[in-house]
Design an enzyme around this catalytic site. Structure first.
Site, PDB file in Angstrom:
ATOM      1  N   HIS A 162      -6.236  36.233  34.120  1.00  0.00           N
ATOM      2  CA  HIS A 162      -5.207  35.666  34.987  1.00  0.00           C
ATOM      3  C   HIS A 162      -5.130  36.486  36.273  1.00  0.00           C
ATOM      4  O   HIS A 162      -5.479  37.671  36.283  1.00  0.00           O
ATOM      5  CB  HIS A 162      -3.833  35.746  34.305  1.00  0.00           C
ATOM      6  CG  HIS A 162      -3.642  34.768  33.190  1.00  0.00           C
ATOM      7  ND1 HIS A 162      -3.264  35.144  31.925  1.00  0.00           N
ATOM      8  CD2 HIS A 162      -3.766  33.426  33.159  1.00  0.00           C
ATOM      9  CE1 HIS A 162      -3.160  34.073  31.158  1.00  0.00           C
ATOM     10  NE2 HIS A 162      -3.457  33.008  31.890  1.00  0.00           N
ATOM     11  N   CYS A 247       3.195  39.652  31.068  1.00  0.00           N
ATOM     12  CA  CYS A 247       3.085  38.414  30.273  1.00  0.00           C
ATOM     13  C   CYS A 247       4.202  38.241  29.272  1.00  0.00           C
ATOM     14  O   CYS A 247       4.410  37.143  28.756  1.00  0.00           O
ATOM     15  CB  CYS A 247       1.804  38.393  29.443  1.00  0.00           C
ATOM     16  SG  CYS A 247       0.428  39.191  30.145  1.00  0.00           S
TER      17      CYS A 247
HETATM   18  N1  CIR Z   1      -0.110  36.252  31.624  1.00  0.00           N
HETATM   19  C1  CIR Z   1      -1.038  36.811  30.876  1.00  0.00           C
HETATM   20  O1  CIR Z   1      -1.851  37.587  31.325  1.00  0.00           O
HETATM   21  N2  CIR Z   1      -1.076  36.428  29.593  1.00  0.00           N
HETATM   22  C2  CIR Z   1      -1.951  36.944  28.625  1.00  0.00           C
HETATM   23  C3  CIR Z   1      -2.436  35.899  27.698  1.00  0.00           C
HETATM   24  C4  CIR Z   1      -3.369  36.430  26.674  1.00  0.00           C
HETATM   25  C5  CIR Z   1      -3.817  35.427  25.648  1.00  0.00           C
HETATM   26  N3  CIR Z   1      -4.588  36.078  24.644  1.00  0.00           N
HETATM   27  C6  CIR Z   1      -4.633  34.312  26.269  1.00  0.00           C
HETATM   28  O2  CIR Z   1      -5.841  34.425  26.293  1.00  0.00           O
HETATM   29  O3  CIR Z   1      -4.074  33.337  26.730  1.00  0.00           O
END
Ligand code: CIR
Length: 254
Positions: A162, A247
């Site tokens: 992201h 997150c």
């Molecule tokens: N906003 C973020 O960086 N979110 C992390 C999401 C991690 C989750 N394992 C994913 O791959 O969507």
């Protein structure tokens, strides 16, 4: 101003969360829960009221609540996650924000947009394009935010999950990033490369305080030299799934 933040308790299936740019390593789900509780406690002790989105036990990545919505003033733009596995997560977030009285808009198909791709500072909204978020998602976000006076800028993203896995902004607008995963630092007029990857993620708690991972002591010192007060938390189990401090919450205004 009322300081409130959404959080979401980790799923018992957290260890099955998605990994894209890192190798899968075992997750200690019990430790993750304790780290999450300490994260929530840190927000509270810094004066933030925390509101729990109802848990989504069948969604392994649901603790990463930031990805489900983009808040701008009183408007909640409900995301449409780029990973099919995460689509069901948005329902609980939408219900909570509706109950809190926020105006609601949606990113619709064929658009995709993850909240973690959206970095806001002072009326500019940078959105990572190339990972979970597509051009249609960015166009829809821009249309929703234009009446609020925001300028949406697409930013190339190929090296991190992201945009906010690569960069975040300090209270003074300096964008901080781990340069190895930043496609184009010249996007920002003020860019500061930090010496540790987890150091590039800050949550602004107030105009002079940031929350960051305990895994970046040299970056912490750098921020303190700049006059910031720094609160740290251990988020190792979430970092193994490409998550970080940003997150794990969504800050609400008003
Ligand atoms: N906003 C973020 O960086 N979110 C992390 C999401 C991690 C989750 N394992 C994913 O791959 O969507």
């Amino acid at each position: 101003m009322n300081r409130r933040a959404l959080v979401r308790r980790p799923s018992p299936r957290l260890a099955e969360g998605l990994v894209t740019h890192v190798d899968r390593v075992p997750i200690d789900v019990g430790l993750a829960l304790r780290q999450w509780e300490a994260y929530v406690a840190a927000l509270r002790s810094e004066g933030w009221e925390t509101i729990e989105v109802p848990p989504a036990p069948d969604c392994p990545d649901s603790v990463f609540v930031e990805d489900t919505v983009v808040m701008y003033d009183d408007l909640a733009v409900i995301a449409r996650p780029g990973a099919d596995e995460r689509r069901a997560e948005v329902t609980g977030t939408e219900q909570v924000l509706r109950d809190l009285g926020h105006r609601i808009a949606h990113v619709e198909a064929p658009g995709t947009l993850d909240g973690g791709d959206v970095l806001k500072h002072d009326g500019t909204v940078w959105v990572g394009l190339g990972g979970r978020t597509n051009q249609s998602g960015i166009d829809q976000l821009a249309a929703h935010l234009a009446p609020l006076g925001a300028t949406v800028v697409a930013v190339p993203l190929t090296k991190a999950l992201h945009l906010k896995s690569a960069v975040t902004a300090l209270p003074d607008g300096t964008v901080v990033g781990w340069e190895e995963v930043v496609d184009d630092p010249d996007v920002w007029s003020s860019f500061l490369a930090v010496p540790e990857e987890p150091g590039s993620h800050v949550v602004l708690l107030d105009g002079s305080t940031v929350l960051m991972s305990a895994g970046a002591p040299r970056t912490r010192a750098l921020y303190e030299e700049r006059g910031l007060r720094v609160v740290t938390v251990d988020v190792t189990e979430f970092e193994k799934l490409e998550g970080c401090v940003t997150c794990l919450s969504v800050r609400l205004r008003g």
